[in-house]
Design a protein around this motif. Structure first.
Motif, PDB file in Angstrom:
ATOM      1  N   GLU A   1       1.109  -1.385  -0.012  1.00 35.65           N
ATOM      2  CA  GLU A   1      -0.063   0.138  -0.261  1.00 35.65           C
ATOM      3  C   GLU A   1       0.768   0.854   0.187  1.00 35.65           C
ATOM      4  OE1 GLU A   1      -2.374   1.248   3.545  1.00 35.65           O
ATOM      5  OE2 GLU A   1      -4.141   0.881   2.668  1.00 35.65           O
TER       6      GLU A   1
ATOM      7  N   ARG B   1       0.569   5.458   0.475  1.00 34.83           N
ATOM      8  CA  ARG B   1       0.014   6.402   1.084  1.00 34.83           C
ATOM      9  C   ARG B   1       0.617   8.587   0.819  1.00 34.83           C
ATOM     10  NH1 ARG B   1      -4.771   5.221   5.726  1.00 34.83           N
ATOM     11  NH2 ARG B   1      -5.640   3.116   4.091  1.00 34.83           N
ATOM     12  N   ASP B   2       1.047   8.677   0.312  1.00 36.37           N
ATOM     13  CA  ASP B   2       2.087  10.173  -0.303  1.00 36.37           C
ATOM     14  C   ASP B   2       3.146   9.521   0.617  1.00 36.37           C
ATOM     15  OD1 ASP B   2      -0.383  11.961  -0.490  1.00 36.37           O
ATOM     16  OD2 ASP B   2      -1.539  11.730   1.473  1.00 36.37           O
TER      17      ASP B   2
ATOM     18  N   SER C   1       3.519   1.177   3.139  1.00 36.88           N
ATOM     19  CA  SER C   1       2.981  -0.400   3.865  1.00 36.88           C
ATOM     20  C   SER C   1       3.393  -1.126   3.724  1.00 36.88           C
ATOM     21  CB  SER C   1       1.574  -0.609   4.130  1.00 36.88           C
ATOM     22  OG  SER C   1       1.011   0.850   4.741  1.00 36.88           O
TER      23      SER C   1
ATOM     24  N   GLU D   1      -7.810  -2.207   6.694  1.00 36.32           N
ATOM     25  CA  GLU D   1      -8.729  -1.397   5.864  1.00 36.32           C
ATOM     26  C   GLU D   1     -10.682  -1.995   6.303  1.00 36.32           C
ATOM     27  OE1 GLU D   1      -6.329  -2.900   2.109  1.00 36.32           O
ATOM     28  OE2 GLU D   1      -7.339  -4.184   3.342  1.00 36.32           O
TER      29      GLU D   1
END
Length: 591
Positions: free
Chosen positions: A41, A43-44, A48, A347
């Motif tokens: 994963e 994100r900015d 992950s 999630e």
């Protein structure tokens, strides 16, 4: 190469910052011990990472390096007979490096870099080749010849090629493309595990994968290139069924994935497979087998990778034109790994805590099976059959993994604990199981076995269905309350169940039944039912008919050697017809 720092450690999940230049599914090295992980994963700039090894001792601030490449497997000579972990590290090599307790951060090549292989060219200088074309062969084991193929996206003219002894890293051939760029080829190629290997065309599976197991081949057949699920509770015989399929299935290569299974069960597989004798060649079964062992005490994230590692290796052999059987034991443990990683990623959970994408991930795995025409100018036909065991808690097949699997697969062999407790093996329930390939495979069975074989199967399944209905009446009024024709039906069904569907995996002869033998056995049982009905119509009594000595002969037919099947069949059928006629004659004389 992207470099970041750890900001969070949550079991196998590590979050690192400063990873803006990394890509999804890149392999990374984590911490001072360089643990292997994969980005799942982004994100900015925060990545992950699921780590495939124990994360104890990692702390915020430790460095993370991206390798810039996705998780890939090495494909080439040396795969067969090797036992790997979930991310294709050879177990024997790891034991030599670190002893029986495998230490973390070990990096070891999947294929032996020092062993030399005898390369025999089949192409020559000046030949024009495209991706998938075979340029030569390597005799990997006494039963498997590995075909060295031109890697994907490479085509051109062979500039040089030479036979001889090479390691997997040495150049055996040089191809010049239309732009004049030279591409040196080795015996080995790499492929990302999450990407299915390309092919020219997917074909309709229309040939059965013969397994020698009567309940499977006759009642619920699987096609070459088909997919099947074997759900069942603890002790119902999933592993023995998969062992039988691995040993007897009409496949050239077997890939066995132990995904999150108990360590002692996996040890049994690792110990038994080398000792099993391949009935086709007389050699050890390992001579055409690749084993991937990922036990339940190994890091959870590696379970998720093991399934993809195994199917990528299977696709590689499929592309050579082989028929490959893939056994995954069990996909439930793989789904549990998905659930744990999903939970740590925070999630939104789906049914029973499994991620919402459980069904699509299962479909991505099973859809990589199939019968295909491989890349290359020859158009080789290969097949990859996937058989996944499912271990539903308490044997409840209404749970999400079983249900998601059933929506994808076309064959369902439902293992029943009640049959297992009665010592009826294989414990495949004939009322709950099904095969959606049956209608398509009828043509093959009619042409290669006997034209009436599909009809016999339909008759047998119909009788078993009617037996279940009659048993409800028997529980109310007793067997004496049934008509003689219904009592004969129960006797015929008892023969189908106990003589035909019951099969001893550990008996020298009964462990495997050819299609000819399966047809003859079923024909004898249904002939007994047919002759019995005719005798009852002409006034014969049920008692003597049920006690005919020929019934024992029919029951013992499963122990007849393959060479004597036809002659023994003719003798028993003649005896059956004679016995039935004698009963009718006695009744006529009595009148």
């Amino acid at each position: 190469m992207s470099q970041g720092k750890i900001v969070k450690v949550s079991g196998p999940l590590v979050v690192a910052e400063g990873m803006q230049d990394a890509d999804m599914f890149d392999v990374v090295r984590v911490g001072e011990q360089h643990l292997i992980g994969e980005i799942i994963e982004m994100r900015d700039g925060m990545a992950s990472i699921q780590v495939y090894e124990e994360t104890a001792g990692l702390k915020p601030g430790s460095e993370v390096y991206s390798t810039g490449a996705p998780l890939s497997v090495e494909l080439g000579p040396g795969l067969i007979e090797t036992m790997y972990d979930g991310i294709q590290r050879p177990l024997e090599g790891m034991v030599k490096m670190s002893g029986p307790n495998i230490s973390r951060g070990i990096t070891i090549p999947a294929l032996d870099r020092e062993k030399k292989w005898e390369f025999v060219p089949t192409a020559k200088v000046g030949d024009k080749v495209v991706a998938g074309d075979i340029i030569g062969t390597v005799q990997e084991t006494s039963v498997v010849q590995q075909k060295i193929m031109v890697p994907h996206r490479i085509q051109g003219t062979i500039k040089s090629i030479q036979g001889g002894s090479y390691t997997v890293e040495e150049t055996v051939c040089v191809i010049v493309d239309d732009n004049g760029t030279e591409h040196p080829l080795t015996l080995m190629q790499k492929w990302p595990v999450r990407v299915g290997r390309p092919y020219k065309e997917k074909l309709v599976p229309d040939t059965p994968l013969i397994t020698g197991q009567r309940v499977i081949d006759t009642m619920f057949p699987i096609a070459k290139g088909g997919v099947a699920a074997v759900p069942g509770p603890f002790g119902s015989g999933k592993t023995v069924v998969q062992h039988q399929l691995a040993k007897w299935a009409d496949a050239d290569i077997v890939v066995y994935i132990g995904c999150g299974e108990r360590g002692n069960e996996m040890t049994d597989v690792l110990m038994e497979f080398p000792e099993l004798v391949d009935p086709k060649t007389g050699e050890s079964l390992m001579k055409r087998t690749v084993l991937i062992a990922n036990t339940s005490d190994m890091p959870v994230a590696a379970r998720e990778a093991s399934i993809y590692t195994g199917i990528t290796i299977a696709e590689y052999f499929r592309d050579m034109g082989y028929s490959v059987a893939l056994m995954a034991d069990s996909t439930s443990r793989w789904a549990e790994a998905l659930r744990e990683m999903s939970g740590r990623l925070e999630e939104m959970p789906g049914e029973e805590g499994y991620p919402a994408y459980l069904g699509s991930r299962l479909a991505q795995f099973y859809e990589r099976a199939g019968k295909v025409i491989s890349l290359g100018s020859e158009g080789r036909e290969g097949a990859l059959s996937a058989i996944g065991a499912v271990s539903p808690p308490g044997g409840d097949t209404s749970e999400p993994v079983s249900q998601a699997t059933l929506r994808i697969v076309k064959v369902f062999w439902c293992l029943d604990s009640s049959l297992a407790y009665k010592r009826h093996f294989p414990a495949i329930n004939w009322l709950n199981s099904y095969s959606l390939y049956s209608a398509r495979l009828d043509k093959w069975f009619a042409e290669h076995v006997n034209s009436e074989f599909p009809t016999l199967r339909a008759d047998a399944l119909r009788l078993l269905q009617e037996e279940a209905e009659l048993n409800e009446i028997v529980q109310l009024v007793g067997v004496d309350g049934l008509s003689t024709t219904d009592r004969l039906k129960l006797e015929a069904c008892k023969m189908i169940r106990e003589d035909y569907l019951h099969q001893n995996a550990f008996h020298e002869i009964d462990t495997y039944a050819s299609m000819n033998k399966q047809y003859r056995m079923l024909k004898l049982i249904l002939s007994y039912y047919k002759e019995g009905l005719a005798a009852l119509e002409k006034g014969a009594e049920f008692g003597p008919l049920a006690a005919l000595p020929v019934r024992e002969e029919i029951g013992r037919f499963k122990y007849v050697e393959e060479a004597n099947v036809d002659t023994e069949y003719a003798r028993v059928l003649n005896e059956l017809q004679t016995s039935a006629q004698e009963l009718i004659s006695k009744e006529v004389d009595a009148e």
